[in-house]
Design a protein around this motif. Structure first.
Motif, mmCIF file in Angstrom:
data_model
loop_
_atom_site.group_PDB
_atom_site.id
_atom_site.type_symbol
_atom_site.label_atom_id
_atom_site.label_comp_id
_atom_site.label_asym_id
_atom_site.label_seq_id
_atom_site.Cartn_x
_atom_site.Cartn_y
_atom_site.Cartn_z
ATOM 1 N N ILE A 99 -64.531 -30.816 83.564
ATOM 2 C CA ILE A 99 -63.794 -29.336 83.889
ATOM 3 C C ILE A 99 -64.700 -28.228 83.411
ATOM 4 O O ILE A 99 -65.357 -28.386 82.733
ATOM 5 N N GLY A 100 -64.124 -27.039 84.582
ATOM 6 C CA GLY A 100 -64.953 -26.465 84.259
ATOM 7 C C GLY A 100 -66.182 -26.388 85.602
ATOM 8 O O GLY A 100 -67.015 -25.090 86.164
ATOM 9 N N ASP A 101 -66.314 -27.456 86.099
ATOM 10 C CA ASP A 101 -66.748 -27.909 87.729
ATOM 11 C C ASP A 101 -66.045 -26.827 88.679
ATOM 12 O O ASP A 101 -64.851 -26.451 88.744
ATOM 13 N N ARG A 102 -67.160 -25.948 89.223
ATOM 14 C CA ARG A 102 -66.893 -25.038 90.520
ATOM 15 C C ARG A 102 -66.696 -26.096 92.032
ATOM 16 O O ARG A 102 -67.281 -26.863 92.219
ATOM 17 N N VAL A 146 -62.461 -26.297 88.048
ATOM 18 C CA VAL A 146 -61.336 -27.318 88.277
ATOM 19 C C VAL A 146 -61.035 -27.513 86.346
ATOM 20 O O VAL A 146 -62.144 -26.852 85.928
ATOM 21 N N ILE A 147 -59.428 -27.600 86.167
ATOM 22 C CA ILE A 147 -59.002 -26.989 85.026
ATOM 23 C C ILE A 147 -58.635 -28.262 84.594
ATOM 24 O O ILE A 147 -58.211 -27.954 82.669
ATOM 25 N N GLY A 153 -74.681 -7.879 94.415
ATOM 26 C CA GLY A 153 -75.903 -9.150 93.079
ATOM 27 C C GLY A 153 -75.939 -9.214 92.217
ATOM 28 O O GLY A 153 -76.598 -10.621 91.915
ATOM 29 N N ASP A 154 -74.656 -9.467 91.496
ATOM 30 C CA ASP A 154 -73.937 -10.975 90.981
ATOM 31 C C ASP A 154 -74.178 -12.090 91.564
ATOM 32 O O ASP A 154 -74.475 -11.906 92.780
ATOM 33 N N ALA A 155 -74.535 -13.175 91.008
ATOM 34 C CA ALA A 155 -75.356 -14.356 91.262
ATOM 35 C C ALA A 155 -73.043 -14.887 91.598
ATOM 36 O O ALA A 155 -71.953 -14.764 90.837
ATOM 37 N N LEU A 156 -72.853 -15.688 92.172
ATOM 38 C CA LEU A 156 -71.401 -16.338 92.593
ATOM 39 C C LEU A 156 -70.963 -16.682 91.387
ATOM 40 O O LEU A 156 -69.715 -16.752 91.690
ATOM 41 N N ASP A 157 -71.822 -17.251 90.112
ATOM 42 C CA ASP A 157 -70.418 -17.606 89.423
ATOM 43 C C ASP A 157 -70.183 -16.548 88.167
ATOM 44 O O ASP A 157 -69.113 -16.890 87.244
ATOM 45 N N ALA A 158 -70.253 -15.320 88.899
ATOM 46 C CA ALA A 158 -69.759 -14.019 88.465
ATOM 47 C C ALA A 158 -68.272 -14.486 88.466
ATOM 48 O O ALA A 158 -67.841 -13.476 88.187
ATOM 49 N N LEU A 159 -68.065 -15.170 89.122
ATOM 50 C CA LEU A 159 -66.763 -14.460 90.061
ATOM 51 C C LEU A 159 -65.581 -15.793 89.389
ATOM 52 O O LEU A 159 -65.973 -16.362 89.344
ATOM 53 N N ASP A 160 -64.324 -14.659 89.321
ATOM 54 C CA ASP A 160 -63.684 -15.781 89.022
ATOM 55 C C ASP A 160 -62.858 -16.548 90.212
ATOM 56 O O ASP A 160 -62.813 -16.066 91.421
ATOM 57 N N THR A 161 -61.725 -16.992 89.455
ATOM 58 C CA THR A 161 -61.986 -18.566 90.291
ATOM 59 C C THR A 161 -59.848 -18.724 90.838
ATOM 60 O O THR A 161 -59.334 -17.917 89.633
ATOM 61 N N PRO A 162 -59.188 -18.926 92.178
ATOM 62 C CA PRO A 162 -59.580 -18.804 93.100
ATOM 63 C C PRO A 162 -60.222 -17.528 93.373
ATOM 64 O O PRO A 162 -59.651 -16.423 92.884
ATOM 65 N N ALA A 163 -61.822 -17.721 94.529
ATOM 66 C CA ALA A 163 -61.967 -16.263 95.446
ATOM 67 C C ALA A 163 -62.216 -17.235 96.207
ATOM 68 O O ALA A 163 -63.147 -17.740 96.765
ATOM 69 N N ALA A 183 -58.432 -35.150 89.734
ATOM 70 C CA ALA A 183 -59.053 -33.534 88.805
ATOM 71 C C ALA A 183 -58.214 -32.658 89.455
ATOM 72 O O ALA A 183 -57.681 -32.574 90.612
ATOM 73 N N ILE A 184 -57.639 -31.899 88.448
ATOM 74 C CA ILE A 184 -57.300 -30.741 88.647
ATOM 75 C C ILE A 184 -57.557 -29.237 88.972
ATOM 76 O O ILE A 184 -58.409 -28.993 87.874
ATOM 77 N N ILE A 185 -57.659 -29.132 90.080
ATOM 78 C CA ILE A 185 -57.986 -26.850 90.341
ATOM 79 C C ILE A 185 -57.265 -26.723 90.521
ATOM 80 O O ILE A 185 -55.824 -26.497 90.573
ATOM 81 N N ASP A 186 -57.727 -25.049 90.070
ATOM 82 C CA ASP A 186 -56.795 -24.083 89.957
ATOM 83 C C ASP A 186 -56.421 -22.879 91.557
ATOM 84 O O ASP A 186 -56.573 -21.772 91.504
ATOM 85 N N ALA A 187 -56.701 -24.069 92.713
ATOM 86 C CA ALA A 187 -56.222 -23.939 93.577
ATOM 87 C C ALA A 187 -54.745 -23.962 94.253
ATOM 88 O O ALA A 187 -54.860 -25.573 94.848
ATOM 89 N N GLY A 188 -53.598 -23.605 94.363
ATOM 90 C CA GLY A 188 -52.587 -24.264 95.169
ATOM 91 C C GLY A 188 -52.364 -23.464 96.627
ATOM 92 O O GLY A 188 -52.878 -23.326 97.039
ATOM 93 N N LEU A 189 -50.963 -23.709 96.238
ATOM 94 C CA LEU A 189 -50.062 -23.311 98.111
ATOM 95 C C LEU A 189 -50.424 -21.999 98.091
ATOM 96 O O LEU A 189 -50.158 -21.152 99.447
ATOM 97 N N LYS A 190 -50.984 -20.898 96.555
ATOM 98 C CA LYS A 190 -50.773 -19.323 96.724
ATOM 99 C C LYS A 190 -52.492 -18.690 97.267
ATOM 100 O O LYS A 190 -52.840 -17.445 97.576
#
Ligand code: PLP
Ligand code: MN
Length: 371
Positions: free
Chosen positions: A329-332, A268-269, A7-17, A277-284
């Protein structure tokens, strides 16, 4: 603990998700099922892709006859989750694995396994016999991938004869997976080479029948070839997996037959320079064995892994390098995986959404089940 819910909106999700667009996924599943329903060929999806009993049950509800799994540990998860008619598509070798299989067969007698050697068949026969059980086996045939699989023709017949003499094994089918053809871009070339492989597979099935073996299952095919396989007389079932979600590797080969329904949502962190732009999704978070993931909706940007936890988005075209990237920064950003199976294996949870709201949360219970 912070926990987003249904029921939550997607922006309630922590990332990476890892997020799943349910409309696109249901459409992929429905489209594939319809293609084989009209051909009268059964679908036994390879569950190595989805790794989740909830999703496997959804595939069954859509018309699948059962599932394939690559490993015994995957079979354990799926059987526990209520999927009974399973085919384990990889040879089972070694005492520990045979012991696990026997435990599983005690409760789940519909599980089928493949064999491609006399040694393998003997060990299996001894293990199930010691438990007073029987195992239904398919002969695994090499149709050109040069992975596992007995050589077609006389060697396959000889193996079948030997299996026929084993008291606790019941030979019920043949598997011949043409994995080497899945990503051939030219559809005519893919079809032509698939037809050769199917000729080999169905020809061997016929030889086995002529020799008196009751071959009921002739199984083959992945997302790239399954329809060509199904058009070939004598194929009884297909085992595609990636079609549920797709990835950029398959999209590049097949075009838009199925949609990319799964992405990894990242944030984008950091914006160290105007053009990076650096995002929080790498090899893991994103596998790179089949090339780089792509930022959805940002065709002009390319992804570069920057270690285990970080990735960079940069201009694809070097001529743009002095331009400011349109990300703050903060964009998804949604990343489309290049290879779905290995990417899903990195995550614990699917967040499935429709119209921007989370509709289901599924644990990826078979992630890491490589034994
Ligand atoms: N069958 C076997 C034996 C496989 O190994 C695979 C995938 O590697 C598949 C079917 C499913 O293929 P895909 O995910 O490419 O549809
Ligand atoms: Mn794969």
């Amino acid at each position: 603990m912070y926990q987003p819910g249904v029921g939550d909106a997607l922006d309630a999700l922590d990332t990476p998700a890892m997020i799943v667009d349910l409309t696109l996924m249901d459409d992929n599943i429905g489209r594939l099922m319809e293609r084989f329903r009209v051909r009268n060929v059964r679908v036994r999806p390879h569950l190595k892709t989805v790794k989740s009993p909830e999703l496997a049950l959804r595939l069954l509800a859509a018309g699948a006859v059962g599932g394939c799994v690559a490993k015994v540990s995957e079979a354990e998860v799926m059987a526990e989750g209520g999927i009974e008619d399973l085919l384990i598509t990889t040879e089972i070798v070694g005492r520990p694995k045979l012991a696990r299989l026997v435990d599983l067969l005690r409760k789940h007698s519909l599980i089928k396994v493949v064999v491609d050697s006399v040694e393998g068949a003997r060990a299996l026969d001894a293990a199930v016999g010691a438990a007073n059980l029987e195992a239904k086996v398919l002969l695994d045939l090499n149709v050109g991938q040069d992975r596992c699989g007995v050589t077609p023709g006389e060697e396959a017949l000889e193996l079948a004869r030997q299996i026929g003499e084993m008291e606790h094994l019941q030979l019920i089918g043949v598997q011949g997976y043409e994995g080497h053809l899945q990503h051939i871009h030219d559809p005519q070339e893919r079809q032509r080479r698939c037809q050769q492989a199917m000729q080999t597979l169905t020809g061997t099935a016929e030889q086995l029948r002529t020799a008196g073996f009751p071959i009921q299952i002739v199984t083959t095919g992945g997302t790239g070839t399954a329809e060509f396989c199904a058009d070939f007389d004598g194929i009884t079932e297909v085992q595609p997996g990636s079609f549920v979600f797709m990835d950029t590797d398959y999209r590049n080969a097949l075009g838009g037959v199925y949609s990319n329904a799964l992405t990894v949502l990242a944030t984008v962190i950091s914006r160290p320079t105007p053009n990076r732009a650096i995002i929080d999704a790498g090899l893991k978070s994103l596998s790179i064995d089949s090339g780089m993931a792509e930022p959805k909706g940002w065709e002009q940007l390319a992804y570069q892994p920057k270690g285990d936890e970080h990735g960079a988005l940069v201009w694809r075209d070097e001529a743009d390098a002095d331009q400011e990237l349109p990300l703050r920064i903060g964009d998804r950003v949604e990343m489309i995986p290049s290879h779905i199976d290995t990417t899903i294996n990195l995550h614990d949870t699917y967040y499935a959404y429709r119209d921007g709201r989370i509709e289901a949360i599924w644990p990826i219970s078979a992630r890491g089940k490589v034994q």
